[in-house]
Each structure stands twice: as C-alpha cells, then as structure tokens.
Design a protein around this motif. Structure first.
Motif, PDB file in Angstrom:
ATOM      1  N   VAL A 112      31.819  10.148  -3.653  1.00 23.39           N
ATOM      2  CA  VAL A 112      31.649   9.149  -2.593  1.00 23.39           C
ATOM      3  C   VAL A 112      32.828   8.177  -2.616  1.00 23.39           C
ATOM      4  N   CYS A 113      33.135   7.651  -3.779  1.00 25.96           N
ATOM      5  CA  CYS A 113      34.311   6.769  -3.889  1.00 25.96           C
ATOM      6  C   CYS A 113      35.450   7.592  -4.478  1.00 25.96           C
ATOM      7  N   ARG A 114      36.406   7.930  -3.615  1.00 28.43           N
ATOM      8  CA  ARG A 114      37.505   8.783  -4.049  1.00 28.43           C
ATOM      9  C   ARG A 114      38.431   8.043  -5.002  1.00 28.43           C
ATOM     10  N   CYS A 115      38.642   6.766  -4.736  1.00 32.73           N
ATOM     11  CA  CYS A 115      39.591   6.020  -5.563  1.00 32.73           C
ATOM     12  C   CYS A 115      39.114   5.927  -7.015  1.00 32.73           C
ATOM     13  N   GLU A 116      37.819   5.649  -7.183  1.00 36.51           N
ATOM     14  CA  GLU A 116      37.294   5.442  -8.532  1.00 36.51           C
ATOM     15  C   GLU A 116      36.487   6.634  -9.016  1.00 36.51           C
ATOM     16  N   ALA A 128      32.467   1.752  -7.795  1.00 33.96           N
ATOM     17  CA  ALA A 128      32.647   2.198  -6.403  1.00 33.96           C
ATOM     18  C   ALA A 128      33.096   0.997  -5.583  1.00 33.96           C
ATOM     19  N   CYS A 129      33.942   1.207  -4.612  1.00 39.60           N
ATOM     20  CA  CYS A 129      34.474   0.168  -3.713  1.00 39.60           C
ATOM     21  C   CYS A 129      35.560  -0.680  -4.366  1.00 39.60           C
ATOM     22  N   MET A 130      35.912  -0.380  -5.610  1.00 38.34           N
ATOM     23  CA  MET A 130      36.908  -1.233  -6.271  1.00 38.34           C
ATOM     24  C   MET A 130      38.284  -0.589  -6.301  1.00 38.34           C
ATOM     25  N   GLY A 131      38.452   0.482  -5.579  1.00 34.89           N
ATOM     26  CA  GLY A 131      39.716   1.198  -5.633  1.00 34.89           C
ATOM     27  C   GLY A 131      40.762   0.648  -4.687  1.00 34.89           C
ATOM     28  N   SER A 132      41.897   1.320  -4.725  1.00 38.18           N
ATOM     29  CA  SER A 132      43.047   0.774  -4.005  1.00 38.18           C
ATOM     30  C   SER A 132      42.952   0.909  -2.490  1.00 38.18           C
ATOM     31  N   CYS A 133      41.999   1.675  -1.978  1.00 38.28           N
ATOM     32  CA  CYS A 133      41.883   1.744  -0.510  1.00 38.28           C
ATOM     33  C   CYS A 133      41.124   0.540   0.036  1.00 38.28           C
ATOM     34  N   GLY A 134      40.608  -0.286  -0.866  1.00 34.04           N
ATOM     35  CA  GLY A 134      39.893  -1.477  -0.414  1.00 34.04           C
ATOM     36  C   GLY A 134      38.509  -1.142   0.111  1.00 34.04           C
ATOM     37  N   ALA A 135      37.931  -0.064  -0.380  1.00 36.89           N
ATOM     38  CA  ALA A 135      36.557   0.344  -0.020  1.00 36.89           C
ATOM     39  C   ALA A 135      36.448   0.833   1.417  1.00 36.89           C
ATOM     40  N   LYS A 136      37.587   1.037   2.072  1.00 36.11           N
ATOM     41  CA  LYS A 136      37.531   1.473   3.475  1.00 36.11           C
ATOM     42  C   LYS A 136      36.991   2.914   3.570  1.00 36.11           C
ATOM     43  N   THR A 137      37.235   3.712   2.530  1.00 30.13           N
ATOM     44  CA  THR A 137      36.833   5.115   2.590  1.00 30.13           C
ATOM     45  C   THR A 137      35.370   5.304   2.186  1.00 30.13           C
ATOM     46  N   CYS A 138      34.922   4.573   1.151  1.00 29.77           N
ATOM     47  CA  CYS A 138      33.599   4.889   0.600  1.00 29.77           C
ATOM     48  C   CYS A 138      32.460   4.073   1.193  1.00 29.77           C
ATOM     49  N   THR A 139      32.731   2.896   1.763  1.00 29.03           N
ATOM     50  CA  THR A 139      31.622   2.061   2.248  1.00 29.03           C
ATOM     51  C   THR A 139      30.740   2.809   3.263  1.00 29.03           C
TER      52      THR A 139
HETATM   53  S1  FES Z   1      37.171   5.223  -1.912  1.00 28.27           S
HETATM   54 FE1  FES Z   1      36.035   3.673  -2.887  1.00 28.27          FE
HETATM   55  S2  FES Z   1      37.465   2.095  -3.087  1.00 28.27           S
HETATM   56 FE2  FES Z   1      38.623   3.668  -2.178  1.00 28.27          FE
END
Ligand code: FES
Length: 704
Positions: A615-619, A646-657
């Motif tokens: 769900v959260c790709r960044c983290e 989750a939501c703490m990655g470099s995309c700024g949570a734009k992808t997973c929210t």
């Molecule tokens: S995908 Fe969750 S913070 Fe980027």
C-alpha cells in the motif's frame, strides 16, 4: 538497445550522445534525456533495493510524483525520471539507505542566508499543460502579465504524450488534430505574447498562509511568487491498485509508459499487459502497438470498459483481448515482473475460483483512473488567495475538456483582475460541460442502403463529444445536431444534387478510426473498402491477405490488400484498401494486426504464495499490516502512520493515502470516521540549502 527506431506518428530525431556510467559500466544517453529513460534504453529496469526488505525498485510514475526511481547521481540521490543525464555523470543504484553526501566546503553556502527573492505578478499559472496554456493565451491576448511555471522540460503537459487525433469539437478544441501537434500550437501561441513568461523545470512547492507561492526554479533557485490571482492547472496523478506483487519492477503507471514510449522513444517492453479499461488504459494499449510492442491483454473489473467505445473497439480489432469483469490476482516474478495472473470477478467484485489464467509479460500497466492534483488550489482557498482551477486539477476529464475549461478560466481570471471581458457566453459553459461528459448510450449501427455507388459507413455507435467528420465532407453529407456534438453523426446520400465522391477525408480524420468507405463502383460483388490504419505503411503490402473485422473486433474473413495509401493530406493516417465480398463489406471496420497466439495463456496459472500487496510504496507497508490496525480499531491515519511508517515516505503520502482510504472502505468503515493525517506543507522534497541561497552558483548536487 531498447529504442524506437521508427514510429508511424512520431519522428525520431537524431541527437548527440551523452556518455555516462551505470554501476561503473559505460553507457550512452541521448542529449536531453532523463536518467530513467537512458537506463531503460540500456535495458536496466531495476534501480536499487529498498532498505526495509531489500525489494527491487524500479519506476512507477515517471512524473516526479513518487520516488520509486531514485538513483545516485555522482553520489547524490535524485529522482531519475526528472534528472537529465549530464556528460560523465556516475549513476549508481540506491542499495538500502544511501549514505549522506559529504559536505564540500564550497557547497556550504553563504555565511549569511541570502534574502529570499520575491516577485509580484498579476497571474501565476501552475502547470503548462492544455488547461494552463489555453488560459495563458486568453490572458496574453489581453496583455495581462502572467507567469506560467511547469516542472517539466517542455510545455504541453500530457499532450506531448498523445499521438492520436483528439475528440471534441473541431472549432473549440482542435478536434481531429493529434495531441502532440496541439501542444506545439498552444506553446507557440503562448510564446508569442510578450506579457506571458514561462519558467520550465520550475516546481511549485507550497502555497503559504501569507498568500505567497514558493517556487523551486530549475532545482536550484528558490523564489517566492506573490500573485494577485492563482490559476491551478497542475493536472492529475494516477491512482494505484493493491494486489500481490504490485510493487515489482515492471508494474507501473500508464502515464509512465507513455512518457517512455511517446516522449522519449524508448521501448521498455516486448510484452505488455494492462489493467484498466478507461481511456488511459485503452489509449496506452494502442500506443504500445504503434511502438511495435505486443499487448498480451487488458482487464477491466467492470462489466463494460469505461473509456470511449471507439478506443476499446480499435484495440480489440487490432487483436488485443479485452476481458471485462476480470481483475488482476497477482503480478509474479522474483526480482521483476515475469507474468500476471488474472481471474473473473462476480457481481460483488470477488474473484471466482477456478477462473484464474496467467500470461507471460514483463510489464503491467496500471490504468485505473486519475485523481486531481488540487492541493495548491485547496491551500490557496484556505488562505484567502484568489484562486481558480481548470483541467484535471479541477475535474478529471479528457484533454479536450481541459483546453476549453482553461480558456474559460483565463477569461474569469482576467475579469477577477478587473479587466472588461464582457459576458462569457453561456454557450461556452455548455460546451465545457459537453466536452467533460462521460460516454453515453450505445445504439445499433446503421449502414446506408442501397448497396451501390460509394459511401462512408460510420462505425461510431456510442454518444461521445466529437465532430470532426462533420466538418471535412466537401459536400456536407455528414450531419449532426449542431447544438450537441455528443449525438451521433449520420450520412445523407445527397445534398444539393451532390453525393459522396469517395474523397476519404472522413475516413482519415475520424479520431476513433470508426469510418470506412465502401465503393461498389468497380465491382458490386467485391466492393473496395477503405480502412484507416495508423501504423507504418510498410506493415502491409499490396497482395497481403489480412483478417478483417467488424466494429467490435469479430473476424469476418480473410481478404486481399489492394492498395496502401499514405498521403500528406491525411496526416500520418494510412488508408488501406481491401476487396471484400458484398456479404460483409459494409461491416468491415478494421484489420487485425496482432497474431492471436500473442495472447495465449501459460499452460498453468501462477499462484503467488507471498501476499506482498504493497500500500505504501515508499515505506513498503503492506495491506495486511494496515488492515490489522483497522480491525483493531484504528481510525486515525496518524496512528497507522506512527505504527507502520505508512505515509511517511518521500512521495509525501500522495501515493498511499487513497489506497488506505480504500482499505477502510473494504473494512466497512465510513469516511466520516476516518481522521486524515495533516498534509505536508511542501509538495515535494527540497534540499534545505536552496532556501538559504546555497546552490545558486553551484546547484544542490554540487554541479557547476
Ligand atoms: S507511498 Fe506512502 S509515503 Fe509514498
């Protein structure tokens, strides 16, 4: 090399080569190429491994919105989709967490932070795509000082990826013209106005409470822009989808694919699968075929594709199987995608056991819809900065609708600044609504009677906003209700004593490739059928035997090619003439291109035993981790964030929210109970130094 050497629509320019290295190996990019495209052209799909679980990382958005494509360029982490290859740059994969760069004293910045540069401007337009450019043209016509910023290297937004002719109204939004050519026209018009300035490679970072907009210019200069009015035309971002294996390299967005193929002329795959039957997925499949890429199949979870039927039909006619009421069960592979498993779904969208099939492919495109990039507009409204939005940033619709809504918004902005623009005609608002409308009813096809002479057969049988065919007939024989271009066109055999001459103009201009011309004059039993074809002329030769199909892609029979005509006036649409028996000549709508065996499933279906639904790709947080917290009572995304990252990655949570919201929905939690996390004030990551003036002489990456 994985480059497109020839393309039926795009010209392939010769560009100087730029040497660089990847893991110490000497490679060459083309001048002006991004690092990600240069790596794909060299066959590299894995750009590093994640620090959490060592999973391979590749591209996802290719649009600067996520950080999946991070690489090290001369030791500094950069998004490879936004970073141009510099001569001699050493590019390395990001393996785990990259080391912090050593501070070079020359990069330490000025002893005193320099004052932040501030500029005032009557209008700031964020986004130089179809809506932003159209608005800027209206503002330019009135001499209103306007600044257009765009984070890409050229203007046009998604238009520069669109090789097909556009739908809509020929008068209002250049219908019948290819997206790439509309981009060029809009750009040259914008640039003709002295009052309109354009900053490329310049990203809006934030709208602040003091009603200023922070802009990062060319990645190195921070400027605060103080607009009287803000116009947000920042487009859309692609939605993601959660299924096992969804983060494997090779699984990425349709927009990323179009960027690689149509902007950068890179051939990233040999075998492609698509999930999503909206216009984006259908068009991406068509673009793949034009680039010589096999499209193994397309699945759509709904009982019907949501995109225009003409797009769906032309893909089906070319030989791509479209499976509705089907979904992706898993993407399979160890380090990168090797196959995809699909299955039928029941009325409640649950997969039906026993219907699974697997297909070999190295790329799976996610094309399941778009979300508006509207954060700047919302912030501006919150802080009382006069603001407007147009195009996808306002409402997701076709680019033709974005062109027209931008035009209207340009006038509204001028009026907000006190300029007399007169009354904006209610007809304009009505046209804007028509252009935004979803596909309408499908009706049975009607072909002209009697079977004699020559006439067009219109295979377009779904109401969509589109009218180019009505404008090109020299004898005015294709008619449509002028008050509503969604209504279907019809052919009248004779007007003012004139009938069809067989000029083929309607065949060439139809954006849906949904008009053929049937000519009984030479041989009434074997009439000639002229079929539009947007592939290289050499694909077919006189004397070839081809399978012809009806509108929906059902085979009618094998016929011989009698002529292949490519003339300048038809703007890269080739007209193929076949001789077909009278029995089905009027039903011929297209020619199959792709061999049926391309889409043969594997003999067994591949079952993915690990549930790595990310769900959260960044983290790299899985659906299972988040679902567990929801079941334990979590309703606040901040809580989920604190426990899982989750939501703490470099995309700024734009992808997973949006995916987290979807999990809540699946668990039966109403939206009203969900507490969202605060949005980050900055839209994207920025090196701290740029706020203090560091890097203006030397950029933040230490480049001179
Ligand atoms: S995908 Fe969750 S913070 Fe980027």
């Amino acid at each position: 090399m994985h480059r497109i050497e020839r393309h039926p629509i795009l010209s392939v320019p010769v560009r100087p080569l730029v040497p660089f290295t990847w893991k110490g190996q000497a490679l060459e990019a083309l001048e002006g190429e991004t690092v990600s495209s240069a790596l794909f052209a060299a066959g590299v799909r894995i750009f590093g491994h994640h620090p959490k679980d060592g999973a391979a990382q590749g591209i996802f958005c290719a649009n600067g919105q996520c950080s999946q494509c991070l690489v090290l360029a001369d030791g500094i982490p950069v998004k490879s989709c936004m970073e141009l290859v510099r001569p001699g740059v050493r590019v390395e994969p990001v393996e785990g967490l990259p080391e912090l760069p050593r501070i070079d004293p020359r990069d330490a910045g000025p002893a005193e932070p320099r004052p932040i540069e501030t500029i005032r401007v009557p209008v700031l337009v964020i986004g130089g795509g179809p809506a932003g450019l159209s608005a800027a043209i209206e503002l330019g016509k009135r001499g209103i000082e306007t600044l257009v910023i765009d984070d890409k290297h050229r203007l046009g937004g998604k238009l520069v990826l669109q090789t097909h002719r556009f739908f809509g109204s020929i008068d209002a939004v250049y219908a019948g013209t290819r997206g790439i050519d509309i981009a060029t026209r809009l750009e040259s018009e914008v640039r003709s106005f002295p009052s309109v300035r354009v900053w490329l490679q310049s990203a809006a970072l934030a709208v602040f409470s003091d009603r200023t907009v922070g802009v990062l210019v060319e990645g190195r200069r921070y400027v605060q822009v103080v607009p009287d009015v803000l116009l947000v035309t920042s487009g859309a971002r692609e939605k993601n989808l959660a299924f096992p294996g969804n983060s494997l390299p090779g699984v990425y967005g349709a927009g990323a694919f179009q960027t690689l193929v149509n902007r950068d002329l890179v051939k990233p795959t040999g075998r492609l699968f698509i999930v999503g039957g909206g216009n984006v997925g259908l068009i991406a499949g068509y673009h793949a075929l034009q680039a010589g890429i096999a499209v193994v199949g397309l699945v759509e979870v709904m009982p019907e594709c949501g995109g225009y039927k003409v797009h769906r039909d032309k893909l089906a006619r070319l030989g791509v199987p479209i499976s509705t009421s089907h979904t992706v069960v898993s993407a399979n592979g160890r380090e990168a995608l090797e196959s995809v498993t699909i299955a039928r779904v029941d009325g409640k969208f649950r997969t039906v056991k026993g219907t699974e099939r697997s297909y070999e492919c190295d790329t799976l495109l996610i094309a399941v819809g778009l979300d508006p990039v509207n954060e700047f507009f919302e912030k501006a409204r919150e802080f009382g900065l006069p603001a407007f939005a147009a195009g996808d940033a306002e409402e997701i619709a076709e680019a033709s609708a974005a062109i027209f809504s931008g035009k209207i918004r340009g006038l509204e902005v001028a009026r907000a600044l006190g300029h007399d623009v007169g009354e904006i005609s209610p007809d304009w608002y009505r046209t804007a609504d028509i252009l935004k409308s979803r596909p309408g009813a499908t009706v049975p096809e009607r072909a002209p009677e009697p079977e004699a002479g020559v006439f067009p057969v219109i295979h377009c049988n779904q109401e969509i906003p589109c009218d180019p065919c009505t404008a090109v007939c020299p004898n005015d024989l294709i008619e449509m209700d002028e008050t509503d271009i969604r209504l279907l066109p019809s052919f009248i055999a004779e007007k003012g004593g004139k009938g069809c001459t067989g000029c083929e103009k309607c065949v060439a201009i139809c954006p849906g490739l949904a008009i053929t011309l049937v000519d009984y004059r030479k041989d009434p039993e074997f009439p000639t059928v002229a079929v539009p074809f947007e592939f290289l002329k050499e694909t077919l030769s006189v004397g070839d035997t081809v399978v012809v199909e009806d509108t929906e892609g059902n085979a009618l029979g094998r016929v011989e090619v009698g002529a292949v005509k490519a003339i300048k006036a038809n703007d890269r649409t080739v007209i193929v003439k076949v001789r077909a028996p009278r029995a089905f000549a009027k039903r011929v709508a297209g020619i199959r291109l792709q061999a049926p065996e391309t889409s043969d499933p594997l003999g067994r279906y591949v079952e993915r035993t690990v549930d790595d639904t990310i769900v959260c790709r960044c983290e790299r947080v899985t659906a299972a981790e988040i679902r567990k917290l929801i079941r334990e009572g979590a309703r606040d995304i901040n809580e989920i964030k604190a426990v899982t990252r989750a939501c703490m990655g470099s995309c700024g949570a734009k992808t997973c929210t949006p995916l987290i919201h979807r999990l809540f929905r699946e668990e039966g939690v109403p939206e009203s109970e969900i507490v969202d996390q605060p949005k980050r004030p900055l839209f994207m990551e920025v090196p701290f130094g740029v706020f203090t003036g560091q890097g203006e002489e030397r950029d933040p990456h230490g480049r001179s």
